[in-house]
Design an enzyme around this catalytic site. Sequence first.
Site, PDB file in Angstrom:
ATOM      1  CD  GLU A   9      14.144  36.999  11.598  1.00 57.48           C
ATOM      2  OE1 GLU A   9      14.453  38.057  10.753  1.00 57.48           O
ATOM      3  OE2 GLU A   9      13.465  37.673  12.338  1.00 57.48           O
ATOM      4  CB  CYS A  23      11.088  33.681  20.287  1.00 60.03           C
ATOM      5  SG  CYS A  23       9.574  34.698  18.954  1.00 60.03           S
ATOM      6  CB  CYS A  31       4.409  36.778   7.658  1.00 57.38           C
ATOM      7  SG  CYS A  31       2.767  36.283   8.689  1.00 57.38           S
ATOM      8  CB  CYS A  80       0.505  42.896  10.827  1.00 52.36           C
ATOM      9  SG  CYS A  80      -0.277  40.993  11.616  1.00 52.36           S
ATOM     10  CB  CYS A 108       5.137  42.799  11.372  1.00 55.20           C
ATOM     11  SG  CYS A 108       6.099  41.361  11.481  1.00 55.20           S
ATOM     12  N   GLY A 135       5.178  34.250  10.260  1.00 56.93           N
ATOM     13  CA  GLY A 135       4.731  33.728  10.724  1.00 56.93           C
ATOM     14  C   GLY A 135       3.483  33.664  11.095  1.00 56.93           C
ATOM     15  CB  SER A 145       1.725  34.403  19.335  1.00 50.62           C
ATOM     16  OG  SER A 145       1.476  35.893  19.435  1.00 50.62           O
ATOM     17  CB  SER A 178      -0.665  39.391  18.050  1.00 51.36           C
ATOM     18  OG  SER A 178       0.755  39.270  18.811  1.00 51.36           O
ATOM     19  CG  LEU A 179      -6.950  43.395  21.099  1.00 51.81           C
ATOM     20  CD1 LEU A 179      -8.074  42.187  20.126  1.00 51.81           C
ATOM     21  CD2 LEU A 179      -7.099  43.870  22.220  1.00 51.81           C
ATOM     22  CG  HIS A 180      -0.870  44.193  18.124  1.00 54.25           C
ATOM     23  ND1 HIS A 180      -0.419  44.547  18.802  1.00 54.25           N
ATOM     24  CD2 HIS A 180      -0.723  43.861  17.314  1.00 54.25           C
ATOM     25  CE1 HIS A 180       0.918  44.020  18.716  1.00 54.25           C
ATOM     26  NE2 HIS A 180       0.761  43.007  18.174  1.00 54.25           N
ATOM     27  CG  ASN A 197      12.905  46.661  17.270  1.00 47.43           C
ATOM     28  OD1 ASN A 197      14.363  47.941  17.210  1.00 47.43           O
ATOM     29  ND2 ASN A 197      14.027  46.020  18.274  1.00 47.43           N
ATOM     30  CB  CYS A 238       9.237  39.211  13.959  1.00 46.94           C
ATOM     31  SG  CYS A 238       8.630  38.209  13.004  1.00 46.94           S
TER      32      CYS A 238
END
Length: 349
Positions: free
Chosen positions: A88, A103, A110, A114, A117, A160, A192, A215-217, A291, A338
């Site tokens: 994508e 992007c 991947c 996560c 995701c 990924g 990223s 990407s901490l989150h 999302n 994603c």
Amino acid sequence: MTSLADFSVEEFARHIEARGYKPAHAARVLKAFYEGDGSADFDALKLPSGLAEHLRGFANGCEIATRQQAEDGTVKVLLRLADGRTVEAVMMTNFAPDSAAGCVSSQVGCAMGCDFCATTKTGFERNLTAGEMVGQFLAVRREAAMAGRRLQTLVFMGMGEPMLNLDAVLEAVRRIAPNGMGNLGWRQITVSTVGIVPGIDAMAAADLNIHLAVSLHAPDDATRARLLPAGKRFRVEDILAAADRYQAKTKRIVTIQYCLLKGVNDSPAQAHQLAALLKGRRMHVNLLRYNPTGTSLSGAAYAGADEETAMAFLKVLRESGAVAHFRRPRGRDIDAACGQLRKRAGDAR
């Protein structure tokens, strides 16, 4: 090699020299290829007899399998690679009417797992080549041009984990950024990561003058490990220390990505925790609205933080002195998250 995007100038010079042509033609051919966003009128270059014909034997590298366009102008494409696999890429409209952001993906699928995701649901298949990433960049830039916009920034934040395919990612950057090739500019590119510390250090050592996003989150290791399995290997403090080293080496301000999930990482206590972590650090916090992607691998059904909670989280960060803002959500009416489009298309192997 199936596309001119597969070559650096030096590699292409060797390629045509081995076929009896002067290597000096390489830079001119690739410049025309990139200026044409993946196509060129090779006859107009007045190349030696036979070389233009040889160049027409190269494919574009990837073709659009599925295309979606949102009401806000965001375009997401599912690109089919030479081996039939798909990835994508996204073109996002900026506030300025003549500019866009892109992007691209670094892997097919991947392996990071996560939990919130969509990409993780399809698993990992393989790394992308530098040429395949360049092909995505060219496809996104074509989409921007068709919308009357100029692609101004690019982020490796699609499918990924870029740090697990870093050599190819950096080679793609070396083709996308410089004049005479992609001509996007080094400072216009961001890579990223979920926080692969050795990769952050390796990217700093490469000294390419590009940006880093982490990407901490979550501000604590326990919550982060629940959301991102990589959190079990790399502690929050170790990741931020690596980001500090990157910033010191490159003088580029690091972006902290934080997706607010209802009841998971959006509490006032967690906002204060994050603010404390960033105290004294000159980093930008990019808060993301989630999302939804359906039921996760763990069986959870995540939802985004409600507006009141989200704004309270932002207020805590700003009152602590952190530079923080919400990233404008794009493509909410299409499969913008994603991995969603690829999963819907059933192209995961």
